[in-house]
Scaffold this active site. Structure first.
Site, PDB file in Angstrom:
ATOM      1  N   HIS A  86       0.818  -1.211   0.000  1.00  0.00           N
ATOM      2  CA  HIS A  86       0.000   0.000   0.000  1.00  0.00           C
ATOM      3  C   HIS A  86       0.857   1.267   0.000  1.00  0.00           C
ATOM      4  CE1 HIS A  86      -4.071  -1.436   0.217  1.00  0.00           C
ATOM      5  NE2 HIS A  86      -3.842  -2.198   1.270  1.00  0.00           N
ATOM      6  N   CYS A 136       0.193   2.572  -4.653  1.00  0.00           N
ATOM      7  CA  CYS A 136      -0.580   3.740  -5.050  1.00  0.00           C
ATOM      8  C   CYS A 136       0.184   5.021  -4.724  1.00  0.00           C
ATOM      9  CB  CYS A 136      -1.922   3.743  -4.330  1.00  0.00           C
ATOM     10  SG  CYS A 136      -3.024   2.434  -4.877  1.00  0.00           S
TER      11      CYS A 136
END
Length: 312
Positions: A86, A136
């Site tokens: 993440h 991301c």
């Protein structure tokens, strides 16, 4: 010339942030590094949050591994960091309307663009430090690194894919998680990170007196960032679409397919442009980027030799 790598895969198993392909990504990359690029397995450090993992990918452990790799580098060495997990965006200290990029280790001890700049600044002239971030908001993950391929230099459009989970944890969710760990009633993320991690927290938060512009004047450096997407985009974690299939990160998989289709040396710019094209053909709404000096944009990815006689 020696080759060193730190490979980090975070799946966050049994949490609401669970991903599925990140550990697969770095295990596949390890094979590519050894078989194609001549890395010695003893010079590859693997950190995953798999059950029973000997070294968990906490913020402190990741930074320790990267600092060690940068600290032992000499002229001509190749350093490689692959992160799959993440990412998030956080308010810029002193400029809440602006945002900075960070990765989210398994313990939520954020590693920010400033930390990566600090590590890149330690790499000696003549060595190269490639950061490959399949996460991301990974565009711009090295603070103040020059954009070669990105939102301001190349634009694309594509259609959406299914069976994906974005590799992002929103800032509000990061703050909520950290708040639950400290029980301190404040919306200041610095307070929570410092309470939880102390001196292991990011340089961005460690001291109110710390000046982010206190780094030495920037000069052409050896940092090379291949990001899975632009800073305002998400990177996809793909679940298996058929029985027996493996989960994977879209960007990691795209680069591995590019390398499989082109056995000869490719430049950093070629790798990113080919990955962009492939992801677009596959229907993904993410656009890999390249940040580095002009010289490193045209340098060979991982300094592959034409006859592949590179093992150290």
């Amino acid at each position: 010339m020696k080759r060193f790598a730190v490979l980090v895969g975070c799946n966050y198993a049994h949490t609401r942030n669970e991903l599925h392909g990140c550990i697969n990504d770095v295990l596949a990359m390890k094979e590519v590094l050894i078989k194609r690029f001549g890395f010695d397995h003893t010079n590859i450090e693997l950190l995953t949050d798999a059950a029973g993992s000997p070294v968990m990918p906490t913020g402190a452990n990741i930074k320790k591994a990267l600092e060690k790799m940068a600290g032992q580098a000499k002229d001509g060495d190749v350093l490689f960091f692959h992160y799959s997990g993440h990412g998030t965006r956080i308010p810029k200290p002193g400029h809440p309307s602006k945002q900075d990029e960070a990765i989210v280790p398994c313990d939520f001890n954020l590693i920010t663009d400033v930390d990566f700049r600090h590590i890149v600044n330690r790499v000696p002239k003549g060595a190269s430090f490639i950061i490959f971030s399949d996460s991301c908001h990974s565009g711009g993950l090295i603070d103040k690194e020059k954009e070669q391929i990105g939102p301001h230099s190349t634009t694309n459009t594509s259609t959406i894919n299914s069976h994906i989970r974005p590799k992002t944890i929103p800032y509000e969710s990061v703050l909520q998680h950290l708040s639950s760990q400290t029980s301190i009633n404040t919306s200041d993320i610095s307070t929570h990170l410092l309470e939880s991690f102390g001196g292991d927290a990011s340089l961005k938060f460690r001291s109110a007196k710390y000046e982010l512009d206190s780094f030495p004047p920037l000069k052409p450096d050896e940092g090379i960032l291949l990001s899975g997407c632009q800073e305002n985009e998400t990177s996809a974690d793909m679940s298996p679409t058929e029985q027996g299939g493996k989960a994977y990160g879209a960007f990691s998989n795209a680069v591995q397919l590019v390398l499989k289709e082109h056995s000869g040396p490719l430049t950093n710019k070629q790798v990113v442009m080919m990955a962009r094209k492939l992801l677009k053909e596959q229907g993904f709404e993410q656009h890999p980027c390249l940040y580095c000096s002009d010289e490193n944009a045209e340098a060979t990815f991982l300094h592959q030799q034409p006859e592949n006689k590179t093992k150290q």
